[in-house]
Design an enzyme around this catalytic site. Structure first.
Site, mmCIF file in Angstrom:
data_model
loop_
_atom_site.group_PDB
_atom_site.id
_atom_site.type_symbol
_atom_site.label_atom_id
_atom_site.label_comp_id
_atom_site.label_asym_id
_atom_site.label_seq_id
_atom_site.Cartn_x
_atom_site.Cartn_y
_atom_site.Cartn_z
ATOM 1 N N ASP A 276 0.840 -1.192 0.000
ATOM 2 C CA ASP A 276 0.000 0.000 0.000
ATOM 3 C C ASP A 276 0.882 1.253 0.000
ATOM 4 O O ASP A 276 2.104 1.179 0.020
ATOM 5 C CB ASP A 276 -0.949 0.002 1.200
ATOM 6 N N HIS B 291 8.172 -5.653 -1.565
ATOM 7 C CA HIS B 291 7.230 -6.556 -2.234
ATOM 8 C C HIS B 291 6.448 -5.856 -3.333
ATOM 9 O O HIS B 291 5.384 -6.322 -3.739
ATOM 10 C CB HIS B 291 6.283 -7.189 -1.210
#
Length: 258
Positions: A104, A119
């Site tokens: 996010d 990631h």
């Protein structure tokens, strides 16, 4: 007698270089579900780990693309919490490198700059065929809160299907992000490991590298995730409680006459 949080505040206050290493736990406190949380809507019958693979995308690209659009809705509806904001505040007074396992953008929205995403990120897709990252974003579709199956858009260069720009199970971490994270871990004085269980490798090696290089490692987590030692400390509890308190205590110490 000095409390653990006072000891940590002193370490952070004296540190020249700090790494903040975050995991799913910090985002969970903003309402973004982790893999351990039950799914809802059409996703309740799916296993997230089976959706987050290249083979799943090959078999049903619309299902996987819809899953990630649904996750983008969750992120868009979430707001940076007090821990995200405290980390950004810390970076205004210290040299701080933020390394996150989260996909996010809550760190950026809280004010942290140049966040290293180990990631990948939901913010930008890439081509499944040619691996290029398109200049334009392709997340404009209206998405129902429970999720939908949606065919992914096509790459403007090769017409391949666009996929989320995240690291799927079985894929290597992005080389540049990994190298920057390793260098920061090996060169820091203190590493704050926040909201991560330390079981997802190779990302979980980052705090270990810092510890072996001589840094202090402080874990902030609702559960005990490490055995405390002379260079490894634990603050057990919520990130939204401990991180702001830690930064406030450190700021207060800075204001006291020496």
């Amino acid at each position: 007698m000095t409390s653990t949080i006072e000891a940590v505040a002193a370490l952070v206050g004296d540190a020249k270089r700090i790494v903040v290493f975050t995991g799913a736990g910090i985002s969970a406190e903003s309402g973004i579900p982790t893999f351990r949380d039950p799914l809802t809507g059409i996703w309740a019958r799916h296993d997230p780990e089976k959706l987050e693979t290249a083979s799943a995308f090959r078999e049903d690209a619309a299902l996987v693309w819809g899953w990630y659009l649904w996750r983008r809705v969750q992120v868009a509806q979430a707001a940076p919490n007090a821990a995200h904001q405290a980390i950004a505040q810390l970076a205004r007074t210290r040299e701080v490198t933020v390394v996150t396992q989260n996909i996010d953008d809550l760190h950026e929205r809280a004010g942290s700059a140049d966040v290293i995403h180990l990631h990948g990120s939901l913010a930008q897709p890439k081509c499944f065929a040619c691996h290029r990252t398109p200049a334009a974003l392709f997340f404009e579709e209206p998405i129902a809160s429970e999720g939908l199956r949606i065919e992914p858009p096509r790459c403007p260069r090769c017409n391949g299907k666009l996929r989320p720009g995240v690291v799927w199970f079985g894929e290597d971490l992005p080389a540049v992000a990994w190298k920057r994270s390793v260098l920061a871990a090996r060169d820091c004085d203190v590493l704050l490991s926040i909201g991560t269980s330390g079981v997802v490798f190779p990302a979980a090696e980052i705090p270990i590298m810092a510890l072996h290089a001589g840094a202090y490692v402080v874990h902030i987590n609702p559960a005990q995730v490490a055995q405390p030692s002379s260079r490894e400390l634990c603050l057990i509890g919520r990130a939204t409680e401990h991180v702001p308190a830690l930064v406030s205590l450190m700021m207060l110490t800075d204001m006291l006459p020496s």
